[in-house]
Design a protein around this motif. Structure first.
Motif, PDB file in Angstrom:
ATOM      1  N   ALA A  26      29.140  47.909  37.664  1.00  0.00           N
ATOM      2  CA  ALA A  26      29.541  47.764  36.263  1.00  0.00           C
ATOM      3  C   ALA A  26      30.279  49.002  35.766  1.00  0.00           C
ATOM      4  O   ALA A  26      31.287  48.892  35.049  1.00  0.00           O
ATOM      5  N   LEU A  27      29.815  50.192  36.154  1.00  0.00           N
ATOM      6  CA  LEU A  27      30.452  51.408  35.678  1.00  0.00           C
ATOM      7  C   LEU A  27      31.766  51.708  36.389  1.00  0.00           C
ATOM      8  O   LEU A  27      32.531  52.563  35.946  1.00  0.00           O
ATOM      9  N   SER A  28      32.034  51.007  37.494  1.00  0.00           N
ATOM     10  CA  SER A  28      33.332  51.161  38.154  1.00  0.00           C
ATOM     11  C   SER A  28      34.397  50.262  37.545  1.00  0.00           C
ATOM     12  O   SER A  28      35.598  50.518  37.725  1.00  0.00           O
ATOM     13  N   LEU A  29      34.006  49.218  36.825  1.00  0.00           N
ATOM     14  CA  LEU A  29      34.990  48.275  36.299  1.00  0.00           C
ATOM     15  C   LEU A  29      35.988  48.932  35.334  1.00  0.00           C
ATOM     16  O   LEU A  29      37.184  48.612  35.397  1.00  0.00           O
ATOM     17  N   PRO A  30      35.559  49.826  34.411  1.00  0.00           N
ATOM     18  CA  PRO A  30      36.573  50.482  33.577  1.00  0.00           C
ATOM     19  C   PRO A  30      37.618  51.249  34.394  1.00  0.00           C
ATOM     20  O   PRO A  30      38.802  51.262  34.045  1.00  0.00           O
ATOM     21  N   VAL A  31      37.188  51.882  35.481  1.00  0.00           N
ATOM     22  CA  VAL A  31      38.128  52.598  36.343  1.00  0.00           C
ATOM     23  C   VAL A  31      39.079  51.620  37.018  1.00  0.00           C
ATOM     24  O   VAL A  31      40.298  51.828  37.071  1.00  0.00           O
ATOM     25  N   GLN A  32      38.513  50.521  37.538  1.00  0.00           N
ATOM     26  CA  GLN A  32      39.365  49.530  38.205  1.00  0.00           C
ATOM     27  C   GLN A  32      40.388  48.956  37.226  1.00  0.00           C
ATOM     28  O   GLN A  32      41.568  48.779  37.568  1.00  0.00           O
ATOM     29  N   LEU A  33      39.950  48.639  36.022  1.00  0.00           N
ATOM     30  CA  LEU A  33      40.860  48.097  35.009  1.00  0.00           C
ATOM     31  C   LEU A  33      41.953  49.097  34.649  1.00  0.00           C
ATOM     32  O   LEU A  33      43.135  48.742  34.528  1.00  0.00           O
ATOM     33  N   ALA A  34      41.562  50.351  34.466  1.00  0.00           N
ATOM     34  CA  ALA A  34      42.534  51.374  34.072  1.00  0.00           C
ATOM     35  C   ALA A  34      43.619  51.529  35.127  1.00  0.00           C
ATOM     36  O   ALA A  34      44.820  51.584  34.813  1.00  0.00           O
ATOM     37  N   TYR A  35      43.224  51.571  36.395  1.00  0.00           N
ATOM     38  CA  TYR A  35      44.225  51.754  37.449  1.00  0.00           C
ATOM     39  C   TYR A  35      45.001  50.472  37.734  1.00  0.00           C
ATOM     40  O   TYR A  35      46.141  50.538  38.205  1.00  0.00           O
ATOM     41  N   ALA A  36      44.403  49.313  37.441  1.00  0.00           N
ATOM     42  CA  ALA A  36      45.178  48.074  37.542  1.00  0.00           C
ATOM     43  C   ALA A  36      46.307  48.064  36.516  1.00  0.00           C
ATOM     44  O   ALA A  36      47.390  47.515  36.771  1.00  0.00           O
ATOM     45  N   LEU A  37      46.069  48.673  35.351  1.00  0.00           N
ATOM     46  CA  LEU A  37      47.119  48.758  34.336  1.00  0.00           C
ATOM     47  C   LEU A  37      48.350  49.493  34.856  1.00  0.00           C
ATOM     48  O   LEU A  37      49.475  49.187  34.462  1.00  0.00           O
ATOM     49  N   THR A  38      48.143  50.474  35.743  1.00  0.00           N
ATOM     50  CA  THR A  38      49.295  51.251  36.210  1.00  0.00           C
ATOM     51  C   THR A  38      50.280  50.391  36.983  1.00  0.00           C
ATOM     52  O   THR A  38      51.472  50.699  37.022  1.00  0.00           O
ATOM     53  N   SER A  39      49.812  49.322  37.608  1.00  0.00           N
ATOM     54  CA  SER A  39      50.723  48.483  38.382  1.00  0.00           C
ATOM     55  C   SER A  39      51.354  47.372  37.556  1.00  0.00           C
ATOM     56  O   SER A  39      52.400  46.854  37.927  1.00  0.00           O
ATOM     57  N   VAL A  40      50.732  47.002  36.428  1.00  0.00           N
ATOM     58  CA  VAL A  40      51.248  45.852  35.669  1.00  0.00           C
ATOM     59  C   VAL A  40      51.864  46.229  34.326  1.00  0.00           C
ATOM     60  O   VAL A  40      52.549  45.410  33.717  1.00  0.00           O
ATOM     61  N   PHE A  41      51.639  47.471  33.871  1.00  0.00           N
ATOM     62  CA  PHE A  41      52.024  47.792  32.499  1.00  0.00           C
ATOM     63  C   PHE A  41      52.983  48.972  32.380  1.00  0.00           C
ATOM     64  O   PHE A  41      53.608  49.148  31.340  1.00  0.00           O
ATOM     65  N   VAL A  42      53.105  49.779  33.428  1.00  0.00           N
ATOM     66  CA  VAL A  42      53.928  50.986  33.315  1.00  0.00           C
ATOM     67  C   VAL A  42      55.367  50.648  32.947  1.00  0.00           C
ATOM     68  O   VAL A  42      55.961  51.253  32.043  1.00  0.00           O
ATOM     69  N   VAL A  82      37.573  44.873  42.090  1.00  0.00           N
ATOM     70  CA  VAL A  82      38.983  45.268  42.077  1.00  0.00           C
ATOM     71  C   VAL A  82      39.854  44.071  41.711  1.00  0.00           C
ATOM     72  O   VAL A  82      40.776  44.164  40.884  1.00  0.00           O
ATOM     73  N   ASN A  83      39.569  42.918  42.305  1.00  0.00           N
ATOM     74  CA  ASN A  83      40.360  41.724  42.007  1.00  0.00           C
ATOM     75  C   ASN A  83      40.171  41.245  40.575  1.00  0.00           C
ATOM     76  O   ASN A  83      41.130  40.807  39.926  1.00  0.00           O
ATOM     77  N   LEU A  84      38.943  41.333  40.090  1.00  0.00           N
ATOM     78  CA  LEU A  84      38.715  40.968  38.686  1.00  0.00           C
ATOM     79  C   LEU A  84      39.533  41.852  37.757  1.00  0.00           C
ATOM     80  O   LEU A  84      40.094  41.383  36.759  1.00  0.00           O
ATOM     81  N   ALA A  85      39.636  43.130  38.104  1.00  0.00           N
ATOM     82  CA  ALA A  85      40.416  44.048  37.277  1.00  0.00           C
ATOM     83  C   ALA A  85      41.889  43.680  37.285  1.00  0.00           C
ATOM     84  O   ALA A  85      42.556  43.703  36.238  1.00  0.00           O
ATOM     85  N   PHE A  86      42.419  43.310  38.437  1.00  0.00           N
ATOM     86  CA  PHE A  86      43.833  42.955  38.502  1.00  0.00           C
ATOM     87  C   PHE A  86      44.120  41.647  37.771  1.00  0.00           C
ATOM     88  O   PHE A  86      45.223  41.449  37.263  1.00  0.00           O
ATOM     89  N   ILE A  87      43.142  40.767  37.711  1.00  0.00           N
ATOM     90  CA  ILE A  87      43.322  39.536  36.944  1.00  0.00           C
ATOM     91  C   ILE A  87      43.260  39.822  35.445  1.00  0.00           C
ATOM     92  O   ILE A  87      44.030  39.281  34.649  1.00  0.00           O
ATOM     93  N   ALA A  88      42.341  40.726  35.053  1.00  0.00           N
ATOM     94  CA  ALA A  88      42.134  40.989  33.634  1.00  0.00           C
ATOM     95  C   ALA A  88      43.153  41.954  33.042  1.00  0.00           C
ATOM     96  O   ALA A  88      43.437  41.895  31.845  1.00  0.00           O
ATOM     97  N   ALA A  89      43.717  42.847  33.855  1.00  0.00           N
ATOM     98  CA  ALA A  89      44.599  43.895  33.329  1.00  0.00           C
ATOM     99  C   ALA A  89      45.804  43.349  32.561  1.00  0.00           C
ATOM    100  O   ALA A  89      46.117  43.855  31.470  1.00  0.00           O
ATOM    101  N   PRO A  90      46.512  42.326  33.064  1.00  0.00           N
ATOM    102  CA  PRO A  90      47.650  41.826  32.267  1.00  0.00           C
ATOM    103  C   PRO A  90      47.225  41.276  30.913  1.00  0.00           C
ATOM    104  O   PRO A  90      47.938  41.432  29.917  1.00  0.00           O
TER     105      PRO A  90
END
Length: 414
Positions: free
Chosen positions: A230-246, A356-364
């Motif tokens: 659970a505490l890794s999910l914010p990190v996964q989400l934050a770094y997923a943003l770098t690939s979809v939002f930069v 990690v996959n949940l983060a990449f789905i949620a990041a966009p």
């Protein structure tokens, strides 16, 4: 730094060198996925909704692989699972340019996603089995280096092929995956990997559970795993943003020239390639808590700086900070999860990859809902704040044995 990295790679145990080269071949051969959406909208003849559904189906297949990894790895050698993923993935990706219409794609693409993702927890399990606990941060950083090098070369090769013939991207992907399978099969003469847990009754000198505890997860062990998950999910989400939002943030949000987005990606990639292995060599004996707190603090600070950036140089400064966080936090998380006396290694790594996959789905979706005119940096601010909050919760988790895996005192390598 490059010399030190090359020396470290050359000094890896034979199973880890095999894994490094196999991963490098596999990720370099992944030429098709970055171009799946434009292919579907162009040569595939789908509208935006159908293309989005197909890409989502890839993610669903990948999540299924993460859930299936544990049971598979309890029964099969990690290399067997990897070879099976390679062969299945080569067949599935070769079908995509032959698929006629959405129904056929919705069969082939989830299988491709499953085959692609099943390799990750299997490779993590192989890393755990082939590296002593005290060397695992370095082993994971070397594995991540192979991934990053491959994912830098693969899309570049894919772009060149896509310009010549979009279908060729998929054929090249299939051949690249088959090359990885052939290489791994040819190296099977190495001695078998040792079991991922110490023999029954022997204590792990680095603080991992002994054999019986590892074989029979306790409620506390499961709680520790789900706490760090659970505490890794914010990190996964934050770094997923770098690939979809930069790209959108730099060009649309800040109104800067597009080349600044390229500079951000380049700074991140070069930083990881040059510094991840040397930094983790020096942090090999640093404890879990200081490692994770360092990584979380750098990551959170870097993303908050991204939210405040209003120029190209400010973006580069922020990128340097969150890249430093990435270098520390991901090997640290993988090392900590690998030592938990909770779920078996394969199951733990499969579930962690699922995050990690949940983060990449949620990041966009996060970027879409939080960004708006007048506040383009809101997604970065939310991500940075969430990572900083997770760091504070790590400190709270550390105070109770049910939520944190205690380790013997260790000193920092110099």
């Amino acid at each position: 730094m490059p010399t030190e990295t090359l020396r470290t790679l050359a000094g890896l145990a034979p199973p880890l060198r095999t894994l490094f080269l196999t991963t490098l071949l596999f990720r370099t051969g992944t030429t098709a996925y970055p171009f799946l959406t434009p292919y579907l909208l162009g040569r595939g003849g789908l509208d935006a909704a159908a293309a989005g559904l197909t890409v989502t189906a890839f993610g669903a297949g990948a999540l299924l692989a993460d859930l299936a990894a544990g049971p598979l790895l309890e029964r099969l050698h990690p290399h067997t699972v990897m070879r099976g993923g390679f062969l299945l993935g080569a067949a599935a990706v070769a079908v995509v340019p032959l698929a006629d219409g959405l129904p056929a794609l919705l069969v082939a693409v989830p299988v491709w996603g499953f085959a692609y993702e099943i390799v990750t927890p299997a490779a993590y399990s192989a890393t755990i089995a082939a590296s002593p606990p005290g060397q695992r941060k370095v082993a994971f950083s070397c594995h991540r280096l192979a991934i990053n090098l491959g994912l830098s070369a693969g899309p570049l090769l894919g772009a060149l092929l896509y310009a010549l013939d979009p279908d060729a991207v998929f054929w090249a992907n299939a051949l690249g995956v088959l090359a990885a399978a052939a290489f791994l099969h040819a190296r099977r003469a190495h001695p078998p990997l040792p079991p991922p847990h110490p023999p029954k009754g022997r204590a792990d000198p680095d603080g991992a559970a002994d054999g019986p505890a590892a074989a029979r997860p306790t409620r506390a062990g499961r709680t520790r795993f789900w706490t760090v998950f659970a505490l890794s999910l914010p990190v996964q989400l934050a770094y997923a943003l770098t690939s979809v939002f930069v790209g959108a943030y730099v060009i649309v949000g800040l109104g800067l020239p597009g080349y600044w987005a390229g500079i951000v990606f380049t700074v991140n990639a070069v930083g990881i390639v040059l510094f991840e292995v040397p930094v983790n060599l020096r942090m090999a004996r640093v404890g879990h808590l200081p490692t994770l707190l360092t990584g979380y603090t750098l990551a959170g600070t870097g993303f908050l700086l991204m939210a405040l950036a209003d120029s190209g140089p400010a973006l580069v400064l922020a990128t340097l900070v969150w890249t430093a966080g990435e270098i520390v936090v991901f090997p640290g998380l993988l090392d900590y999860v690998s030592r938990l006396p909770g779920p078996p290694a394969g199951r733990a790594m499969g579930l962690f990859s699922g995050g990690v996959n949940l983060a990449f789905i949620a990041a966009p979706q996060l970027a879409l809902h939080l960004s708006a005119p007048g506040r383009p940096g809101a997604p970065w601010a939310a991500a940075g704040a969430a990572v900083c909050a997770a760091a504070l919760l790590l400190l709270a988790a550390r105070t109770h044995p049910s939520t944190w895996h205690q380790e013997p005192p260790c000193t920092s390598a110099t």
